[in-house]
Design a protein around this motif. Structure first.
Motif, PDB file in Angstrom:
ATOM      1  N   ARG A 215     -10.692  39.388  64.490  1.00 17.81           N
ATOM      2  CA  ARG A 215     -11.958  39.503  63.637  1.00 17.81           C
ATOM      3  C   ARG A 215     -11.565  38.714  62.360  1.00 17.81           C
ATOM      4  O   ARG A 215     -10.611  38.700  61.749  1.00 17.81           O
ATOM      5  CB  ARG A 215     -12.261  40.931  63.144  1.00 17.81           C
ATOM      6  N   PRO A 216     -12.570  37.701  61.770  1.00 18.96           N
ATOM      7  CA  PRO A 216     -12.416  36.695  61.008  1.00 18.96           C
ATOM      8  C   PRO A 216     -12.475  37.422  59.544  1.00 18.96           C
ATOM      9  O   PRO A 216     -13.258  38.146  59.365  1.00 18.96           O
ATOM     10  CB  PRO A 216     -13.589  35.793  61.070  1.00 18.96           C
ATOM     11  N   LEU A 217     -11.474  36.935  58.772  1.00 21.41           N
ATOM     12  CA  LEU A 217     -11.475  37.220  57.401  1.00 21.41           C
ATOM     13  C   LEU A 217     -11.403  36.003  56.498  1.00 21.41           C
ATOM     14  O   LEU A 217     -10.652  34.891  56.862  1.00 21.41           O
ATOM     15  CB  LEU A 217     -10.181  37.962  57.173  1.00 21.41           C
ATOM     16  N   GLN A 218     -12.224  36.004  55.525  1.00 25.81           N
ATOM     17  CA  GLN A 218     -12.459  34.869  54.745  1.00 25.81           C
ATOM     18  C   GLN A 218     -11.441  34.956  53.226  1.00 25.81           C
ATOM     19  O   GLN A 218     -11.566  36.127  52.725  1.00 25.81           O
ATOM     20  CB  GLN A 218     -13.898  34.763  54.163  1.00 25.81           C
ATOM     21  N   LEU A 219     -10.570  33.970  53.336  1.00 17.89           N
ATOM     22  CA  LEU A 219      -9.411  33.885  52.442  1.00 17.89           C
ATOM     23  C   LEU A 219      -9.473  32.917  51.390  1.00 17.89           C
ATOM     24  O   LEU A 219     -10.278  31.583  51.756  1.00 17.89           O
ATOM     25  CB  LEU A 219      -8.198  33.748  53.175  1.00 17.89           C
ATOM     26  N   ARG A 220      -9.258  33.168  50.039  1.00 24.09           N
ATOM     27  CA  ARG A 220      -9.117  32.221  49.243  1.00 24.09           C
ATOM     28  C   ARG A 220      -7.575  32.414  48.452  1.00 24.09           C
ATOM     29  O   ARG A 220      -7.482  33.648  47.825  1.00 24.09           O
ATOM     30  CB  ARG A 220     -10.192  32.269  48.071  1.00 24.09           C
ATOM     31  N   VAL A 221      -6.646  31.490  48.730  1.00 23.06           N
ATOM     32  CA  VAL A 221      -5.331  31.795  48.459  1.00 23.06           C
ATOM     33  C   VAL A 221      -4.845  30.460  47.730  1.00 23.06           C
ATOM     34  O   VAL A 221      -5.157  29.349  47.870  1.00 23.06           O
ATOM     35  CB  VAL A 221      -4.398  32.077  49.602  1.00 23.06           C
ATOM     36  N   GLU A 222      -3.674  30.903  47.040  1.00 17.52           N
ATOM     37  CA  GLU A 222      -2.779  29.723  46.443  1.00 17.52           C
ATOM     38  C   GLU A 222      -1.529  29.554  47.414  1.00 17.52           C
ATOM     39  O   GLU A 222      -0.665  30.228  47.588  1.00 17.52           O
ATOM     40  CB  GLU A 222      -2.304  30.249  44.967  1.00 17.52           C
ATOM     41  N   PRO A 223      -1.693  28.336  48.185  1.00 14.46           N
ATOM     42  CA  PRO A 223      -0.491  28.048  49.128  1.00 14.46           C
ATOM     43  C   PRO A 223       0.660  27.664  48.453  1.00 14.46           C
ATOM     44  O   PRO A 223       0.753  26.644  47.685  1.00 14.46           O
ATOM     45  CB  PRO A 223      -1.062  27.320  50.224  1.00 14.46           C
ATOM     46  N   HIS A 224       1.888  28.310  48.923  1.00 19.79           N
ATOM     47  CA  HIS A 224       2.951  27.814  48.014  1.00 19.79           C
ATOM     48  C   HIS A 224       4.169  27.346  49.061  1.00 19.79           C
ATOM     49  O   HIS A 224       4.764  26.296  48.666  1.00 19.79           O
ATOM     50  CB  HIS A 224       3.640  29.054  47.378  1.00 19.79           C
ATOM     51  N   ARG A 225       4.238  27.858  50.237  1.00 14.17           N
ATOM     52  CA  ARG A 225       5.595  27.444  51.021  1.00 14.17           C
ATOM     53  C   ARG A 225       5.064  27.668  52.438  1.00 14.17           C
ATOM     54  O   ARG A 225       4.501  28.874  52.872  1.00 14.17           O
ATOM     55  CB  ARG A 225       6.595  28.010  50.710  1.00 14.17           C
ATOM     56  N   MET A 226       5.368  26.957  53.204  1.00  8.35           N
ATOM     57  CA  MET A 226       5.394  27.054  54.911  1.00  8.35           C
ATOM     58  C   MET A 226       6.849  27.468  55.350  1.00  8.35           C
ATOM     59  O   MET A 226       7.621  26.849  54.891  1.00  8.35           O
ATOM     60  CB  MET A 226       4.888  25.793  55.648  1.00  8.35           C
TER      61      MET A 226
ATOM     62  N   ILE B  71      -0.639  22.226  49.795  1.00  5.31           N
ATOM     63  CA  ILE B  71       0.575  22.727  48.969  1.00  5.31           C
ATOM     64  C   ILE B  71       1.090  21.548  48.032  1.00  5.31           C
ATOM     65  O   ILE B  71       1.397  21.973  46.959  1.00  5.31           O
ATOM     66  CB  ILE B  71       1.728  23.139  50.228  1.00  5.31           C
ATOM     67  N   ARG B  72       1.031  20.615  48.771  1.00  3.46           N
ATOM     68  CA  ARG B  72       1.710  19.243  47.871  1.00  3.46           C
ATOM     69  C   ARG B  72       0.514  19.114  46.726  1.00  3.46           C
ATOM     70  O   ARG B  72       1.255  18.940  45.750  1.00  3.46           O
ATOM     71  CB  ARG B  72       1.536  18.252  48.913  1.00  3.46           C
ATOM     72  N   ARG B  73      -0.644  19.112  46.881  1.00  3.79           N
ATOM     73  CA  ARG B  73      -1.533  18.646  45.638  1.00  3.79           C
ATOM     74  C   ARG B  73      -1.793  20.136  44.908  1.00  3.79           C
ATOM     75  O   ARG B  73      -2.333  20.119  43.750  1.00  3.79           O
ATOM     76  CB  ARG B  73      -2.889  18.306  46.258  1.00  3.79           C
ATOM     77  N   ARG B  74      -1.337  21.401  45.240  1.00  6.67           N
ATOM     78  CA  ARG B  74      -1.460  22.428  44.440  1.00  6.67           C
ATOM     79  C   ARG B  74      -2.843  22.827  44.269  1.00  6.67           C
ATOM     80  O   ARG B  74      -3.071  23.008  43.188  1.00  6.67           O
ATOM     81  CB  ARG B  74      -0.511  22.278  43.198  1.00  6.67           C
ATOM     82  N   HIS B  75      -3.529  22.756  45.524  1.00 13.26           N
ATOM     83  CA  HIS B  75      -4.712  23.165  45.468  1.00 13.26           C
ATOM     84  C   HIS B  75      -5.232  24.323  46.115  1.00 13.26           C
ATOM     85  O   HIS B  75      -4.559  24.692  47.124  1.00 13.26           O
ATOM     86  CB  HIS B  75      -5.822  21.873  46.180  1.00 13.26           C
ATOM     87  N   VAL B  76      -6.072  25.154  45.330  1.00 12.66           N
ATOM     88  CA  VAL B  76      -6.472  26.524  46.102  1.00 12.66           C
ATOM     89  C   VAL B  76      -7.063  26.142  47.616  1.00 12.66           C
ATOM     90  O   VAL B  76      -7.712  25.130  47.827  1.00 12.66           O
ATOM     91  CB  VAL B  76      -7.631  27.130  45.441  1.00 12.66           C
ATOM     92  N   LEU B  77      -6.612  27.044  48.474  1.00 17.39           N
ATOM     93  CA  LEU B  77      -6.943  26.683  49.937  1.00 17.39           C
ATOM     94  C   LEU B  77      -8.032  27.845  50.346  1.00 17.39           C
ATOM     95  O   LEU B  77      -7.587  29.160  49.986  1.00 17.39           O
ATOM     96  CB  LEU B  77      -5.670  26.994  50.919  1.00 17.39           C
ATOM     97  N   ARG B  78      -9.147  27.366  50.835  1.00 21.23           N
ATOM     98  CA  ARG B  78      -9.806  28.460  51.619  1.00 21.23           C
ATOM     99  C   ARG B  78      -9.765  28.275  53.153  1.00 21.23           C
ATOM    100  O   ARG B  78      -9.788  27.271  53.573  1.00 21.23           O
ATOM    101  CB  ARG B  78     -11.541  27.955  51.130  1.00 21.23           C
ATOM    102  N   ALA B  79      -9.939  29.571  53.646  1.00 24.14           N
ATOM    103  CA  ALA B  79      -9.686  29.380  55.175  1.00 24.14           C
ATOM    104  C   ALA B  79     -10.251  30.618  55.792  1.00 24.14           C
ATOM    105  O   ALA B  79     -10.510  31.671  55.282  1.00 24.14           O
ATOM    106  CB  ALA B  79      -8.137  29.500  55.153  1.00 24.14           C
ATOM    107  N   THR B  80     -10.515  30.620  56.988  1.00 25.05           N
ATOM    108  CA  THR B  80     -10.881  31.755  57.918  1.00 25.05           C
ATOM    109  C   THR B  80      -9.611  32.176  58.574  1.00 25.05           C
ATOM    110  O   THR B  80      -8.857  31.373  59.250  1.00 25.05           O
ATOM    111  CB  THR B  80     -11.768  31.198  59.062  1.00 25.05           C
ATOM    112  N   TYR B  81      -9.072  33.543  58.669  1.00 20.69           N
ATOM    113  CA  TYR B  81      -8.068  33.888  59.208  1.00 20.69           C
ATOM    114  C   TYR B  81      -8.467  35.134  60.104  1.00 20.69           C
ATOM    115  O   TYR B  81      -9.285  36.022  59.689  1.00 20.69           O
ATOM    116  CB  TYR B  81      -7.387  34.592  58.017  1.00 20.69           C
TER     117      TYR B  81
END
Length: 326
Positions: free
Chosen positions: A167-178, A150-160
């Motif tokens: 059941r795992p889902l592969q994500l590619r998101v723009e993280p904006h706020r916790m 979030i701080r670096r404004r980098h796209v986040l890849r994650a398993t969700y």
């Protein structure tokens, strides 16, 4: 010398907010000449504080982060905030209790004796309450990894873990706020695959190595991330393990149900005006009372024990006579 030191500490307190403070404002607050302000700034620089002079219109002085930690100045209110924060953070973050205790000891060692007494006065013990419906503390490393993206404004890849079965889902998101709400950590993110906003449970997310792919500004939904999280019904919540669990369709829009449902409840959309609410409690009567608080018509009540509890509550309330009512 004592007057000079006290003035320098006051100057440090004024600049510690990080904003640029005009020279004229500093001279007025410190009641000294501009030359004295410059001399005090040099004194603080000699102690390791990186203070830069800003020239031009709106110029003045500004504190900036340095490569090493200089001496710190805390007032009484800041001491209280630090003591409380470091003692309560293990209740929401897992694996950080030892670090929090060591940090509190380190900060306390450099405090003047007067502020040590202030800190000791705020020794607290955090105890969970059944009404809080809180989730277990989240792994601190997850917060660190997502917070860095979030701080670096980098796209986040994650398993969700996309559902209750994990059941795992592969994500590619723009993280904006916790957002921390109802004892749970959520991430407000823009899903690049769905091309839509999502609310994700952080405790079901595992970040992959950084992508270093930057993303630009994007208007937040409704301009209010907190309300968006509260009113999103499909935010990955799971049913808390209460001994009595039920399901009811309410004549309430899904977003409203999601906002006012207790933690550990699951909301499903039936249509724009109806939602299914699954939640639990310590008894069937207690669970019936939770559903009654929505003050809405109910349908498809399950299981039979919950339906019977609602009938018992109705009969009990019906026996209240006018003289017994307050």
């Amino acid at each position: 010398m004592a007057t000079t030191s006290a003035r320098a500490l006051r100057l440090l307190s004024i600049l510690s907010g990080g904003a640029t403070v005009a020279s004229s404002e500093l001279t007025a607050k410190l009641e000294v000449a501009e030359r004295t302000v410059r001399r005090d700034v040099e004194t603080l620089r000699g102690l390791g504080y990186e203070i830069e002079a800003i020239t031009g219109a709106g110029g003045g002085y500004r504190m900036r982060g340095g490569s090493r930690l200089p001496p710190m100045l805390f007032d009484e209110d800041q001491v209280v905030a630090i003591a409380l924060a470091l003692q309560t953070v293990p209740g929401v973050l897992d694996g950080i209790a030892d670090s929090s205790a060591r940090a509190l000891r380190t900060v306390r060692q450099v405090m003047p004796e007067r502020l040590q007494f202030e800190s000791d006065a705020f020794t607290v013990t955090s105890v969970a309450n059944s009404w809080e419906f809180a989730a277990p503390p989240i792994d601190a490393s997850v917060v660190r990894d997502v917070g860095a993206a979030i701080r670096r404004r980098h796209v986040l890849r994650a398993t969700y873990a996309s559902d209750e079965e994990g059941r795992p889902l592969q994500l590619r998101v723009e993280p904006h706020r916790m957002v921390v709400w109802a004892g749970r950590w959520y991430l407000l993110a823009y899903d690049l695959h769905r091309e839509s906003w999502r609310v994700l449970r952080l405790d079901r997310l595992s970040a992959k190595p950084p992508t270093y792919v930057s993303f630009g500004e994007r208007p937040l939904p409704d301009g209010d991330p907190e309300n968006f999280v509260k009113r999103t019904y499909d935010r990955g919540d799971t049913l808390a393990g209460w001994p009595c669990q039920g399901s009811v369709v309410l004549d309430v829009p899904p977003g409203i149900t999601a906002e006012f449902a207790p933690g550990g409840a699951v909301v499903e959309r039936v249509n724009d005006g109806r939602s299914r609410l699954r939640m639990g409690a310590w008894s069937w009567t207690g669970l019936a009372g939770l559903y009654i608080t929505f003050a809405a018509d109910m349908h498809d009540v399950e299981p039979a024990e919950l339906s019977e509890a609602l009938d018992r509550v109705r009969r009990r309330l019906g026996r209240i006579t006018a003289s017994e009512r307050p």
